[in-house]
Design an enzyme around this catalytic site. Sequence first.
Site, PDB file in Angstrom:
ATOM      1  N   ASP A 139       0.829  -1.200   0.000  1.00 47.46           N
ATOM      2  CA  ASP A 139       0.000   0.000   0.000  1.00 47.46           C
ATOM      3  C   ASP A 139       0.866   1.253   0.000  1.00 47.46           C
ATOM      4  OD1 ASP A 139      -2.071   1.764   0.135  1.00 47.46           O
ATOM      5  OD2 ASP A 139      -2.627   1.326   2.205  1.00 47.46           O
ATOM      6  N   ASP A 344      -2.134   6.203  -6.044  1.00 50.65           N
ATOM      7  CA  ASP A 344      -2.417   5.306  -4.926  1.00 50.65           C
ATOM      8  C   ASP A 344      -2.632   3.887  -5.427  1.00 50.65           C
ATOM      9  OD1 ASP A 344      -3.108   4.526  -2.255  1.00 50.65           O
ATOM     10  OD2 ASP A 344      -5.216   4.618  -2.841  1.00 50.65           O
TER      11      ASP A 344
END
Length: 465
Positions: A139, A344
């Site tokens: 992440d 992201d």
Amino acid sequence: MTLFSLFLYLLLSRTSSCREIQEVDRSSHPVLRLPLYHVGGGSHSLQALDSSPSPSPSFLESLALDEERVKFLNSRLDGNNATTKIHHVTTSISKGSESWIDEKSVNVPLNPGIPIGISNFYTKIGLGTPPTYHNVIMDTGSSFSWIQCEPCLVYCHPQAGARFDPSTSKTYQKLPCGTSQCSSLKVATLNSPMCTTSNTCIYSATYGDQSFSIGYLSKDSLTFGSESLPGFVFGCGQDNNGLFGKSAGLIGLGKDSLSMLSQLSTKYGRVFSYCLPTSTFLGRTGSGGFLSIGTVSNSAYKFTPMLAEYRDSTLYFVKLSAIYLSGKPLAVGSSGYSSPTVIDSGTTISRLSAPVYSALKQGFVDIVSSKFKIAPSFSILDACFYATFDEISTAIPSVELIFQGGADLRLAPHNIVLEVEKGTSCLAFASSSSMVIIGNTQQQTFDITYDVESSKIGFAAGGCR
């Protein structure tokens, strides 16, 4: 089950600290390369690796979770991470000489949940001496790494494979509250650290009222293949619940000092790259994705500056300058590209400012509707057609995302359209009223490098499939 259970009365481990970030000659840095897989599909999915699989969320459910992810990212810029509710915890759980007890009121920030389900990508890491191996989500929107740990005194969500057992590691240590790493938790997790009465540092990584991890701030050896790195600081989760799929935990690649990238920077530099393999939700899953830590030489990279954002210094911001449809720029003024733009890995569907999305949607519909019938909206996707991906892929106009400095993403059909259910395909973009997000659907198969040392992000086509 009580949601937030704190204060674990145990003997302290001896104090130590992780290695400081050092500026060294980048040419001397080795490169660490790991395979990267999509969580939800194919023979490498976490469902396939689980000995007792449960049904995966549907794509409709995953889009709802994606909205929660976007709310979470927006809240970090809006400053809405303040405590909004008090949880009264009166839990006592004992196991041998250990007990996790709290009979106090605890203030906990309630942020929207991070969806760690079928829309994300994972790799495998080793922890401990000797190492045991665990599947963890990658992440770029997080700066703290944690993993589910035995004895799991409160709760652990179901995962593929065994949980990490600190008692089997010769090098495992808990960190006291006085360490710099404990003090750094506020920035890394958005929550202040807490202490047991015996002065052990407790982290609280909360992502909403359904997603959180709480446990000991710890350190141990981190292993990739034959490479072992001592002193890696991470969270040893004793109370973990929410939308984490079958993963064992999460590795954070944000810019904060506690992120895995920062902790490995002494040896590998503050540079990483990845290629997300293709993934759809109707059986088409690619392979060959990777995560590389360290500088990789690739003359095909086109770079854009990595921008600073004072409201959140841990995310990766860039400047989206234009979008081209069928070789022509969208008829949108410069104000349409003025919103903060973040790249992201954990967001599935890219979000564009309302005027930019409106122009892209209208132009796309005008072209594709000449060949396929318009279908109803599917959750957040409102440019849909009655067509399979293979059918519509021949009619999709070209789409290019242009960034400051000339870097671009020339999207392939699988980056533009998703077959959301059998016989229905939709444009894989949505509108945003605030932050612009370049999600993982648009990133798939590109080799993307994050050069934090030089403050730039590079794109190269054909990194994987």
